[in-house]
Scaffold this active site. Structure first.
Site, short mmCIF file in Angstrom:
data_model
loop_
_atom_site.label_atom_id
_atom_site.label_comp_id
_atom_site.label_asym_id
_atom_site.label_seq_id
_atom_site.Cartn_x
_atom_site.Cartn_y
_atom_site.Cartn_z
N GLU A 190 4.10 13.39 -1.93
CA GLU A 190 5.19 12.58 -1.38
C GLU A 190 5.85 11.69 -2.44
O GLU A 190 7.04 11.41 -2.36
CB GLU A 190 4.70 11.74 -0.21
CG GLU A 190 4.32 12.56 1.02
CD GLU A 190 2.88 13.07 1.01
OE1 GLU A 190 2.20 12.96 -0.05
OE2 GLU A 190 2.43 13.57 2.04
N PHE A 250 -5.30 7.93 14.13
CA PHE A 250 -5.42 8.81 12.98
C PHE A 250 -4.10 8.84 12.19
O PHE A 250 -3.03 8.99 12.76
CB PHE A 250 -5.77 10.24 13.43
CG PHE A 250 -5.83 11.21 12.29
CD1 PHE A 250 -6.80 11.07 11.28
CD2 PHE A 250 -4.92 12.24 12.18
CE1 PHE A 250 -6.84 11.95 10.21
CE2 PHE A 250 -4.96 13.13 11.11
CZ PHE A 250 -5.93 12.98 10.12
N GLN A 251 -4.18 8.68 10.89
CA GLN A 251 -3.02 8.64 9.98
C GLN A 251 -2.01 7.58 10.39
O GLN A 251 -0.81 7.77 10.27
CB GLN A 251 -2.37 10.03 9.88
CG GLN A 251 -3.28 11.02 9.17
CD GLN A 251 -2.56 12.26 8.66
OE1 GLN A 251 -1.57 12.71 9.24
NE2 GLN A 251 -3.04 12.82 7.56
N LYS A 294 6.27 9.61 16.88
CA LYS A 294 6.35 11.00 17.31
C LYS A 294 7.01 11.15 18.68
O LYS A 294 7.82 12.05 18.91
CB LYS A 294 4.94 11.60 17.35
CG LYS A 294 4.92 13.11 17.36
CD LYS A 294 3.50 13.62 17.14
CE LYS A 294 3.48 15.14 17.03
NZ LYS A 294 2.11 15.63 16.78
N MET A 342 2.54 4.36 -25.28
CA MET A 342 3.01 2.98 -25.30
C MET A 342 1.84 2.01 -25.15
O MET A 342 1.82 0.95 -25.77
CB MET A 342 4.08 2.75 -24.22
CG MET A 342 4.79 1.42 -24.33
SD MET A 342 5.65 1.22 -25.91
CE MET A 342 7.29 1.85 -25.48
#
Lengths: 581, 157
Positions: free
Chosen positions: A49, A111-112, A161, A480
């Site tokens: 993502e 969940f999630q 949802k 760096m």
């Protein structure tokens, strides 16, 4: 007409002119994915993502349109955060959609589930949690409006949802009414008039141009101001491409790794014309010694940027392009066309001084015929592409060398994570840029450390045969970090050693892509030309001098004139001390 | 220096968090904060008191103004605004002090809103100075608890 949330979603995107979205599916956003399955809008499946957000960012910057990224709830959304934060820091117009658990489950540790509007509140321009399908169309309309209006930025819309699945009457608002958001686009006429007088009266003016020039499509107006007023132009990292590097009035980049002459000119100028910039610490160094003797004009669309870090004498809130077009007319009115000879002569002394500095202290490095110098790679890329390519980068030494040694010609051809400095930006941003503009070659200049953060996106390159070219400046270090450790931490290379690294050519092969490794200087030019001119994707692992440093370098917190110089520059400066004084 | 900000903001979830987030992200403490809806149910009125110098205040106001949920933001001083705060004070009530205590409450136009065997709860409204004076006067009786509503302010005129 009654429509389902997912249908409204697709219809709204269509009306906003969205042709491609970058995302990754998951449970809470599956209804929308199911709808997209039949839609004309193209969905590009990214492999992480974070990359979806960077791709949307690259798309937005290359095209000037709003980029769109989407992901599922919970981990999908949290993975987006780096990309959103980067877009926020660099003022990139983006709309991000996230699935959310059904509204009845919000707050139950489902969940999630994650509080995504909470997590992204400080790194979005605005965000929404949609709790009624009736609000969906208006919310999406507002999100696109906010992303592109005024100072652009990312806007997130969180979609439970059940909201995606329920039905309501579709009503697409024709206009957006936001009583709390009224950006000022036109600058104050009186302030612009004062600025014009200051510009004409100044003896040693410098323009300090940033990302606002590019975001406002103001490069033409900037060039006109510079040429008409005979004013040298230094650009920030974000402003590169806003003024051609090879223009005689160009000072290149200023700041921590800016050119000696840009930093020196800023420090000596009597008028600083700051256009679409935010006086970032990497630009200004020690604030009290940044353009200490100059009057300051600051044009910016965001009132919150005015007097934020530096007090200015003539503030102008407005869109840089619009302000410049009025300002140019004022300056032209005062100067007459052509300007009076006496005036031109006065300005000539300053320009002659700058021309001499440019000749004496250019960016330079020691060429070596045994080992490839990274700066040389960039010079060769500039030569082969003639400044016509779109460059994206990761973050670190390679990014600075690209900024210093590439010859920029056009706006929107330089795409880098400037403010946030997010490693792993280069490859996904290049993918996004290619979907935005297929008329220019796209080259991702990557560091070996950064590339490893998002190299799984080679799968996307392979899937769509995206002809991006990846050039890895591979020094087997977090370069760096190593440079700072060498200079500020007594050479103690804690956790910056990448000697154990994959064979990037083989990685490319594993994805079904062409990959080459370049180890010796005599191989470079041939392989680089072959790579950049190829019509297919190529990954080029260029193994460069391991402990090369980026110079000049202003130590953090020091004045921008206190530059640490490379070996060659040190000699040059010592040789001509007199002319500096 | 204590400064009072008056904000009109969209009355919707997240608006308060967005506003207070600007303060907390910069390490600015909020001295007091009140929020309630206004004559327009879609708008909330917010009164925020902060301790900031002029430069920091100017920056903060611009950041607040930048928020989409913030419709207006103004900095007011006591001459430009009516400011009130409500204070509830639970004070010890010893036998023999009752009359004096009630008399002093009267001077502040405070009301007794709860009576218990050994304590009273007094309610008083006013500006900062009055409430501070009220607390000082009642210290001698033994203050058990004080709670203040935080200031509400309304621009004059």
């Amino acid at each position: 007409m009654k429509m389902k949330g997912t249908e409204i979603f697709v219809e709204c995107l269509r009306r906003e002119g969205v042709d491609v979205v970058f995302g990754h599916p998951g449970g809470a956003i599956l209804p929308i994915y199911d709808q997209l399955y039949d839609a004309e809008i193209r969905h590009i499946l990214m492999r992480h993502e974070q990359a979806a957000a960077h791709a949307a960012d690259g798309y937005a910057r290359a095209s000037g349109r709003v980029g769109v990224a989407m992901a599922t709830s919970g981990p999908g959304a949290t993975n987006l955060v780096t990309g959103i934060a980067s877009a926020f820091m660099d003022s990139v117009p983006m709309v991000v959609f996230t699935g959310q658990v059904p509204s009845t489950l919000i707050g139950t540790d489902a969940f999630q589930e994650a509080d995504v509007v909470g997590i992204t509140r400080p790194c979005t321009k605005h965000n929404y949690l949609v709790l009624r399908t009736e609000d969906l169309a208006r919310t999406i309309r507002e999100a696109f409006y906010l992303a592109r209006m005024g100072r652009p930025g990312p806007v997130l819309v969180d979609l439970p949802k059940d909201i995606q699945l329920s039905e309501c009457e579709f009503d697409y608002p024709r206009e957006v009414h936001l009583r709390g958001y009224r950006p000022v686009l036109e600058g104050d006429r009186e302030a612009i008039r004062q600025a014009a007088v200051a510009i004409v009266e100044a003896e040693r003016p410098v323009i300090y141009a940033g990302g606002g020039v590019i975001a406002s499509e103001g490069a033409e107006e900037l060039r006109r101001l510079a040429e008409m007023g005979r004013i040298p132009v230094a650009t920030t990292l974000m402003g590169l491409g806003g003024f051609p590097t090879e223009h005689p009035l160009s000072l290149g980049m200023l700041g921590m790794h800016g050119s000696w002459y840009a930093n020196t000119a800023i420090s000596r100028c009597d008028l600083l014309i700051a256009l679409g910039v935010r006086f970032d610490d990497r630009v200004t160094g020690k604030l009290s010694e940044f353009a200490p003797t100059a009057r300051k004009i600051h044009v910016d669309i965001d009132p919150a940027e005015i007097n934020k870090n530096v007090r200015v004498d003539i503030p102008i809130v407005g869109d840089v392009r619009r302000v410049l077009s009025v300002l140019n007319a004022e300056v032209e009115g005062l100067l007459g066309a052509p300007p009076a000879a006496a005036w031109a002569q006065k300005r000539q002394r300053w320009l002659a001084q700058i021309a001499e500095w440019k000749r004496t202290y250019p960016f330079r490095y020691e060429y070596d015929d045994r080992v490839i110098k990274p700066q040389w790679v960039i010079e060769e890329i500039a030569r082969i592409t003639q400044g016509e390519a779109i460059l994206t980068t990761d973050v670190g030494q390679h990014q600075m060398w690209a900024a210093q040694y590439y010859r920029f010609k056009h706006p929107r051809t330089w795409i880098t994570s400037g403010g946030l400095g997010a490693m792993g930006f280069g490859l996904p941003a290049a993918i996004g840029a290619w979907f935005a503009r297929q008329d220019r070659p796209v080259i991702a200049i990557c560091g070996d450390g950064s590339f490893q953060m998002t190299m799984q996106e080679l799968a996307v390159v392979a899937e769509h045969r995206i002809p991006v070219k990846v050039v890895i400046l591979n020094n087997f270090f977090l370069g760096m970090v190593r440079q700072w450790q060498q200079i500020f931490y007594n050479g103690r290379y804690a956790a910056s050693d990448l000697r154990v690294s994959p064979d990037y050519a083989k990685i490319a092969e594993a994805y079904g892509l062409r990959g080459h490794t370049v180890r010796r200087p005599e191989e470079l030019v041939g392989l680089l030309e072959e790579t950049l001119l190829a019509s297919e994707p190529v990954i080029l692992d260029v193994q460069v001098a391991a402990e090369e440093n980026v110079y000049p370098m202003v130590p953090p917190g020091a004045a921008i004139t206190e530059m640490i110089l490379g070996p060659l520059e040190t000699t040059a400066v010592a040789d001509s001390k007199e002319s500096i004084a | 220096m204590l400064r009072t900000l008056i904000l009109r903001v969209e009355n919707r979830p997240g608006a308060l968090a967005r506003i207070t987030g600007l303060f907390s992200a910069r390490g600015i403490n909020i001295e007091s904060l009140t929020v309630a809806r206004t004559e327009d149910p879609t708008l909330s009125h917010m009164t925020i008191v902060v301790d900031l110098d002029d430069v920091a205040l100017e920056k903060l106001v611009k950041l607040l103004d930048r928020l989409v949920d913030v419709v207006t933001v103004t900095v007011v001083d006591t001459r430009e605004a009516v400011e009130r705060e409500l204070l509830l004070l639970k004070v010890r009530q010893e036998p023999g002090q009752k009359l004096e205590l009630l008399k002093e409450a009267e001077l502040f136009r405070a009301r007794v809103v709860d009576v218990a065997p050994h304590s009273y709860v007094l309610e008083v409204t006013g500006d900062e100075d009055k409430l501070e004076a009220f607390i000082r006067v009642f210290e001698k009786y033994g203050i058990l608890e004080v709670v203040r509503s935080g200031k509400v302010a309304l621009a004059r005129g």
